[in-house]
Design a protein around this motif. Structure first.
Motif, short mmCIF file in Angstrom:
data_model
loop_
_atom_site.label_atom_id
_atom_site.label_comp_id
_atom_site.label_asym_id
_atom_site.label_seq_id
_atom_site.Cartn_x
_atom_site.Cartn_y
_atom_site.Cartn_z
N MET A 6 -7.10 7.97 -5.78
CA MET A 6 -7.47 6.73 -6.44
C MET A 6 -6.56 5.59 -6.00
N LEU A 7 -7.13 4.58 -5.35
CA LEU A 7 -6.32 3.52 -4.74
C LEU A 7 -6.51 2.18 -5.47
N PHE A 8 -5.44 1.39 -5.49
CA PHE A 8 -5.49 0.04 -6.06
C PHE A 8 -5.14 -0.94 -4.95
N ASP A 9 -6.15 -1.67 -4.46
CA ASP A 9 -5.91 -2.74 -3.49
C ASP A 9 -5.48 -3.97 -4.31
N THR A 10 -4.17 -4.28 -4.28
CA THR A 10 -3.64 -5.31 -5.16
C THR A 10 -3.72 -6.73 -4.59
N HIS A 11 -4.36 -6.88 -3.41
CA HIS A 11 -4.46 -8.24 -2.87
C HIS A 11 -5.66 -8.33 -1.93
N ALA A 12 -6.77 -8.84 -2.45
CA ALA A 12 -7.98 -9.01 -1.64
C ALA A 12 -8.54 -10.41 -1.85
N HIS A 13 -9.29 -10.87 -0.84
CA HIS A 13 -9.97 -12.16 -0.94
C HIS A 13 -11.46 -11.94 -0.65
N LEU A 14 -12.11 -11.20 -1.53
CA LEU A 14 -13.52 -10.85 -1.32
C LEU A 14 -14.46 -12.04 -1.49
N GLU A 15 -13.94 -13.13 -2.07
CA GLU A 15 -14.78 -14.32 -2.24
C GLU A 15 -14.83 -15.12 -0.93
N ASP A 16 -14.07 -14.67 0.07
CA ASP A 16 -14.02 -15.39 1.36
C ASP A 16 -15.39 -15.43 2.04
N GLN A 17 -15.62 -16.53 2.74
CA GLN A 17 -16.86 -16.73 3.51
C GLN A 17 -17.21 -15.52 4.39
N LYS A 41 -0.15 5.72 5.89
CA LYS A 41 1.03 5.39 6.70
C LYS A 41 2.31 5.50 5.87
N ILE A 42 2.25 5.03 4.62
CA ILE A 42 3.42 5.12 3.74
C ILE A 42 3.77 6.60 3.50
N ALA A 43 2.74 7.43 3.30
CA ALA A 43 2.97 8.86 3.08
C ALA A 43 3.68 9.46 4.30
N GLU A 44 3.24 9.07 5.48
CA GLU A 44 3.84 9.58 6.73
C GLU A 44 5.31 9.14 6.83
N ILE A 45 5.58 7.88 6.55
CA ILE A 45 6.96 7.36 6.66
C ILE A 45 7.88 8.03 5.63
N LYS A 46 7.39 8.16 4.41
CA LYS A 46 8.23 8.70 3.34
C LYS A 46 8.19 10.23 3.27
N LYS A 47 7.39 10.84 4.14
CA LYS A 47 7.25 12.30 4.18
C LYS A 47 6.86 12.88 2.81
N ILE A 48 5.87 12.24 2.19
CA ILE A 48 5.31 12.73 0.93
C ILE A 48 3.79 12.78 1.10
N THR A 49 3.08 13.25 0.07
CA THR A 49 1.64 13.37 0.25
C THR A 49 0.94 12.03 0.03
N TYR A 50 -0.23 11.92 0.65
CA TYR A 50 -1.08 10.75 0.47
C TYR A 50 -1.44 10.59 -1.00
N GLU A 51 -1.71 11.71 -1.69
CA GLU A 51 -2.10 11.65 -3.10
C GLU A 51 -1.00 11.02 -3.95
N GLU A 52 0.26 11.37 -3.63
CA GLU A 52 1.37 10.81 -4.41
C GLU A 52 1.45 9.30 -4.21
N VAL A 53 1.30 8.86 -2.97
CA VAL A 53 1.35 7.42 -2.68
C VAL A 53 0.22 6.71 -3.43
N ALA A 54 -0.98 7.27 -3.35
CA ALA A 54 -2.14 6.64 -4.00
C ALA A 54 -1.92 6.55 -5.51
N THR A 55 -1.51 7.65 -6.11
CA THR A 55 -1.36 7.71 -7.57
C THR A 55 -0.26 6.78 -8.07
N VAL A 56 0.92 6.87 -7.42
CA VAL A 56 2.06 6.10 -7.92
C VAL A 56 1.86 4.60 -7.68
N THR A 57 1.35 4.20 -6.52
CA THR A 57 1.17 2.76 -6.28
C THR A 57 0.10 2.20 -7.21
N ARG A 58 -0.88 3.02 -7.56
CA ARG A 58 -1.91 2.57 -8.49
C ARG A 58 -1.31 2.37 -9.88
#
Ligand code: NI
Length: 255
Positions: A1-12, A228-245
């Motif tokens: 489960m991911l949280f994109d915290t900065h998007a501009h979907l209203e853009d042309q 990419k963050i998971a790769e750099i920090k040598k943790i799982t993708y799931e952990e990155v997704a969950t915690v950043t969300r």
């Protein structure tokens, strides 16, 4: 489960296929999107989008590029929009000494003004900082922006600066550039910063991650940032997704 915290979907650039873009994001596991308004027109469009989708939230603010447009009418209108129930932050605001689209002294005044507004409204802030690291930090400290907190979006500073940002209690948001082949400083920041202080974002339609660099960015690509963050920090993708969300939900008060 991911949280994109900065998007501009209203853009042309999303005109005509916004629905498909959002659908693709959901398929990639994006469950929350913060769409960022950066002037009066885009704040209105961003709120309209947040009204349409329950998983999209909005911010309102005045980008340093548009700082020269900050008059009484605009501040009154933004203040009203900021009270909308789906508005969870003020910004983006800050300083951009790369493009210098507004005079620097005006950028600084407008940044200070919006920090005051955020404190009034008790909303966290979204900071845009391009080639203005020292002045941004000075203003954040002088205006006591840490009382409301927030995020340094699309972080581009050094680890030295990141330590100051973290000490002030701010989050650091990581976007597409962390995936670029020539990424250097940002890798050190991601490696050393605690995961509990990181957010992830696309800044779409800009800052498209590798291997789509050069194409239009979209919220679904935030998955590449998390991987990419998971790769750099040598943790799982799931952990990155969950915690950043969870981090994003905490700072923006989303339950
Ligand atoms: Ni942005």
């Amino acid at each position: 489960m991911l949280f994109d915290t900065h998007a501009h979907l209203e853009d042309q650039k999303f005109k005509g296929d916004e629905v498909e873009v959002i659908k693709r994001a959901r398929e990639k596991g994006v469950s929350l999107i913060l769409n960022v308004g950066y002037n009066l027109l885009h704040a209105q469009k961003s709120i309209a989008l947040a009204d349409k989708y329950d998983f999209i939230y909005s911010s309102v603010g005045l980008h340093p590029h548009d700082a020269k447009d900050g008059d009484k009418y605009l501040w009154d209108e933004l203040y009203k929009l900021a009270r909308h129930p789906k508005v969870v932050a003020l910004g983006e605001m800050g300083l951009d000494y790369y493009w210098d689209n507004s005079p620097r002294n005006v950028q600084r005044d407008v940044f200070r003004h919006q920090i005051g507004m955020a404190k009034d409204l008790q909303l966290p802030i979204i900071i845009h900082d391009r080639d203005a690291h020292q002045d941004v930090l000075t203003i954040v400290k002088e205006e006591r922006a840490f009382e409301v907190g927030g995020v340094f979006h699309a972080y581009s500073g050094s680890w030295e600066m990141a330590k100051e940002v973290l000490n002030l209690g701010f989050y650091i948001s990581i976007g597409g550039p962390v995936t670029f082949k020539n990424a250097r400083k940002i890798l050190e920041v991601v490696e050393k910063a605690p995961l509990t202080s990181l957010l992830i974002e696309t800044d779409c339609p800009y800052l498209t991650p590798h291997p789509y660099r050069g194409k239009r960015n979209e919220p679904g690509f935030v998955k590449l940032v998390a991987e990419k963050i998971a790769e750099i920090k040598k943790i799982t993708y799931e952990e990155v997704a969950t915690v950043t969300r969870e981090n994003g939900m905490k700072i923006f008060g989303i339950s």
